[in-house]
Design an enzyme around this catalytic site. Structure first.
Site, PDB file in Angstrom:
ATOM      1  N   TYR A 178       1.145  -1.360   0.287  1.00 42.56           N
ATOM      2  CA  TYR A 178       0.095   0.292  -0.109  1.00 42.56           C
ATOM      3  C   TYR A 178       0.911   1.470  -0.299  1.00 42.56           C
ATOM      4  O   TYR A 178       1.709   1.480   1.097  1.00 42.56           O
ATOM      5  CB  TYR A 178      -0.835   0.229   1.246  1.00 42.56           C
ATOM      6  CG  TYR A 178      -0.157   0.279   2.277  1.00 42.56           C
ATOM      7  CD1 TYR A 178       0.130  -1.981   2.918  1.00 42.56           C
ATOM      8  CD2 TYR A 178      -0.039   0.983   3.167  1.00 42.56           C
ATOM      9  CE1 TYR A 178       0.223  -1.891   4.675  1.00 42.56           C
ATOM     10  CE2 TYR A 178       0.089   0.549   4.675  1.00 42.56           C
ATOM     11  CZ  TYR A 178       0.463  -0.815   5.110  1.00 42.56           C
ATOM     12  OH  TYR A 178       1.343  -1.132   5.995  1.00 42.56           O
ATOM     13  N   MET A 180       1.909   5.020   0.863  1.00 45.54           N
ATOM     14  CA  MET A 180       1.041   6.271   1.774  1.00 45.54           C
ATOM     15  C   MET A 180       2.016   7.836   2.747  1.00 45.54           C
ATOM     16  O   MET A 180       2.625   7.589   1.201  1.00 45.54           O
ATOM     17  CB  MET A 180       1.200   5.678   3.392  1.00 45.54           C
ATOM     18  CG  MET A 180       3.197   5.354   3.675  1.00 45.54           C
ATOM     19  SD  MET A 180       3.430   4.889   5.482  1.00 45.54           S
ATOM     20  CE  MET A 180       2.706   6.759   6.531  1.00 45.54           C
TER      21      MET A 180
HETATM   22  O1  76R Z   1      14.806   0.970   8.327  1.00 51.86           O
HETATM   23  C1  76R Z   1      14.414   0.472   9.409  1.00 51.86           C
HETATM   24  O2  76R Z   1      14.469   0.052   9.601  1.00 51.86           O
HETATM   25  C2  76R Z   1      14.934   1.798  10.148  1.00 51.86           C
HETATM   26  C3  76R Z   1      13.491   1.853  11.022  1.00 51.86           C
HETATM   27  C4  76R Z   1      12.204   2.467  10.646  1.00 51.86           C
HETATM   28  C5  76R Z   1      12.544   3.328   9.770  1.00 51.86           C
HETATM   29  C6  76R Z   1      13.491   4.412   8.923  1.00 51.86           C
HETATM   30  C7  76R Z   1      11.605   1.138  10.535  1.00 51.86           C
HETATM   31  C8  76R Z   1      11.283   0.591  10.867  1.00 51.86           C
HETATM   32  N1  76R Z   1      11.343   2.142   9.041  1.00 51.86           N
HETATM   33  C9  76R Z   1      11.512   3.289   8.931  1.00 51.86           C
HETATM   34  C10 76R Z   1      10.447   3.820   7.661  1.00 51.86           C
HETATM   35 MN1  76R Z   1       8.169   1.366   8.881  1.00 51.86          MN
HETATM   36  N2  76R Z   1       6.807   1.653   8.368  1.00 51.86           N
HETATM   37  C11 76R Z   1       6.207   1.283   7.436  1.00 51.86           C
HETATM   38  C12 76R Z   1       4.232   1.209   8.128  1.00 51.86           C
HETATM   39  O3  76R Z   1       0.993   1.104   8.032  1.00 51.86           O
HETATM   40  C13 76R Z   1       1.550   2.123   9.028  1.00 51.86           C
HETATM   41  O4  76R Z   1       1.082   2.589   9.957  1.00 51.86           O
HETATM   42  C14 76R Z   1       2.956   2.376   8.353  1.00 51.86           C
HETATM   43  C15 76R Z   1       3.617   1.559   7.250  1.00 51.86           C
HETATM   44  C16 76R Z   1       5.029  -0.003   8.228  1.00 51.86           C
HETATM   45  C17 76R Z   1       3.668  -1.363   8.667  1.00 51.86           C
HETATM   46  C18 76R Z   1       6.650   0.329   8.829  1.00 51.86           C
HETATM   47  C19 76R Z   1       7.210  -1.184   9.347  1.00 51.86           C
HETATM   48  N3  76R Z   1       8.538   3.219   7.890  1.00 51.86           N
HETATM   49  C20 76R Z   1       9.218   3.905   7.558  1.00 51.86           C
HETATM   50  C21 76R Z   1       9.038   5.143   6.231  1.00 51.86           C
HETATM   51  C22 76R Z   1       9.755   6.084   5.787  1.00 51.86           C
HETATM   52  C23 76R Z   1      10.149   7.872   6.742  1.00 51.86           C
HETATM   53  C24 76R Z   1      10.605   8.913   6.421  1.00 51.86           C
HETATM   54  O5  76R Z   1      11.921   8.068   5.303  1.00 51.86           O
HETATM   55  O6  76R Z   1      10.519   9.610   5.984  1.00 51.86           O
HETATM   56  C25 76R Z   1       7.479   5.083   6.425  1.00 51.86           C
HETATM   57  C26 76R Z   1       6.360   6.076   5.859  1.00 51.86           C
HETATM   58  C27 76R Z   1       7.162   4.020   7.153  1.00 51.86           C
HETATM   59  C28 76R Z   1       5.883   2.732   7.115  1.00 51.86           C
HETATM   60  N4  76R Z   1       8.757  -0.565   9.782  1.00 51.86           N
HETATM   61  C29 76R Z   1      10.675  -0.646  10.437  1.00 51.86           C
HETATM   62  C30 76R Z   1       8.033  -0.833  10.014  1.00 51.86           C
HETATM   63  C31 76R Z   1       8.691  -2.122  10.491  1.00 51.86           C
HETATM   64  C32 76R Z   1       8.519  -3.332  10.653  1.00 51.86           C
HETATM   65  C33 76R Z   1       9.707  -1.896  11.228  1.00 51.86           C
HETATM   66  C34 76R Z   1      10.638  -2.911  12.205  1.00 51.86           C
HETATM   67  C35 76R Z   1      11.831  -2.628  10.868  1.00 51.86           C
HETATM   68  C36 76R Z   1      13.136  -3.926  11.164  1.00 51.86           C
HETATM   69  O7  76R Z   1      12.601  -5.377  12.025  1.00 51.86           O
HETATM   70  O8  76R Z   1      13.863  -4.069  11.251  1.00 51.86           O
END
Ligand code: 76R
Length: 282
Positions: A178, A180
């Site tokens: 999806y 966002m």
């Molecule tokens: O990259 C990394 O793993 C480091 C930490 C991290 C970042 C920088 C991280 C971890 N995310 C990051 C960036 Mn995320 N993420 C989402 C969604 O449904 C929703 O509510 C939001 C959709 C999910 C489900 C998710 C999951 N993340 C981002 C960004 C970019 C923001 C920017 O650059 O401005 C978005 C849009 C976003 C959205 N995120 C994690 C997860 C999960 C499961 C993790 C843990 C990762 C791991 O286990 O290593």
């Protein structure tokens, strides 16, 4: 040639459409058009099926670096492809080959999403990680401080490689995509927050996401300037209910609860192309 007064001559890399760092990414979804399919005789259908199996074989010569095929739930699409490569035309060539195949007329694209891989600006470098440890009250004299720092520095290159040049997870068959945005509302504008506040919210978000390690893998691709949303979220899970659980749980992260808005969701089941085509009666 000298530029206008004050102009600084910069040495720029050669122009290219290839990503110099990271990959282009395309998610594309097709619906089977039953009318067009009915117009094809058995031999055209057989030939088309063989062509598609070859086009969608990730091991063939000229295939994009990553190619994933899935069968999609719901009426919006039947077949889903996720493609990654440094060369955008190598990715587009798959779409054009699908269209140009004998089954091309019967596979109507209904949704696509164009993005690129990136290392998020919120992933701390070693120095920022050390800063974070100190802010959490750890003393640089504590042997655990050095150990934590060393472990992080050791992990970072592989983490960055996975963000820029991702491998698909091996055993997860469920995938969800999806798009966002982070909103720009007068009362909740992500883009007017200072970096420190955004970093804090994203650290909280990451901490909540890490709890799903082993059950869900995620890839965030960036699409500002490439598509109508700012990011694409690709999730892979070991079971369908984990998708619901992670998306629901992460909605309570302040970064999502206050600042995120979401586009359409596509849930699909990963399989080799021959199985997907059989599933679609193609
Ligand atoms: O990259 C990394 O793993 C480091 C930490 C991290 C970042 C920088 C991280 C971890 N995310 C990051 C960036 Mn995320 N993420 C989402 C969604 O449904 C929703 O509510 C939001 C959709 C999910 C489900 C998710 C999951 N993340 C981002 C960004 C970019 C923001 C920017 O650059 O401005 C978005 C849009 C976003 C959205 N995120 C994690 C997860 C999960 C499961 C993790 C843990 C990762 C791991 O286990 O290593």
């Amino acid at each position: 040639m000298s530029g206008p007064p004050g102009h600084v001559q910069q040495s720029l890399p050669d122009p290219t459409i290839r990503m110099t760092q990271g990959w282009h990414c395309l998610h594309i979804y097709y619906r089977v058009d039953p009318g067009a399919l009915a117009g094809l005789d058995a031999s055209a259908r057989g030939e088309g099926r063989e062509q598609l199996i070859e086009i969608l074989n990730p091991q063939r010569d000229g295939a994009p670096e990553r190619m994933q095929v899935s069968a999609v739930s719901g009426h919006r699409a039947d077949l889903g492809l996720m493609l990654l490569d440094a060369d955008p035309l190598k990715i587009d060539a798959v779409h054009q080959a699908v269209r140009g195949s004998r089954l091309g007329a019967a596979l109507q694209p209904t949704y696509s999403f164009v993005s690129i891989t990136e290392v998020s600006e919120y992933v701390p470098n070693e120095e920022q990680y050390a800063e974070q440890l100190r802010a959490d009250g750890m003393s640089p004299d504590d042997p655990a401080y050095a150990a934590r720092l060393k472990a992080y520095a050791g992990r970072l290159p592989a983490m960055n490689k996975q963000r820029l040049y991702p491998d698909f997870p091996e055993n997860f068959e469920v995938t969800c995509f999806y798009p966002m945005n982070k909103i720009r509302h007068p009362s909740a504008n992500w883009f007017t927050l200072p970096f420190s506040a955004r970093r804090k919210l994203m650290a909280e978000h990451a901490t909540s996401g890490i709890k799903f390690a082993g059950r869900v893998s995620q890839l965030i691709t960036a699409s500002t300037g490439f598509d109508d949303w700012e990011w694409g979220v690709t999730l892979w899970a070991g079971a369908p209910e984990y998708i619901k659980e992670i998306v629901y749980t992460m909605r309570f992260d302040e970064a999502s609860a206050r600042y995120a808005e979401f586009g359409p969701f596509y849930i699909s089941y990963i399989m080799p192309a021959p199985d997907a085509l059989t599933h679609l009666h193609l």
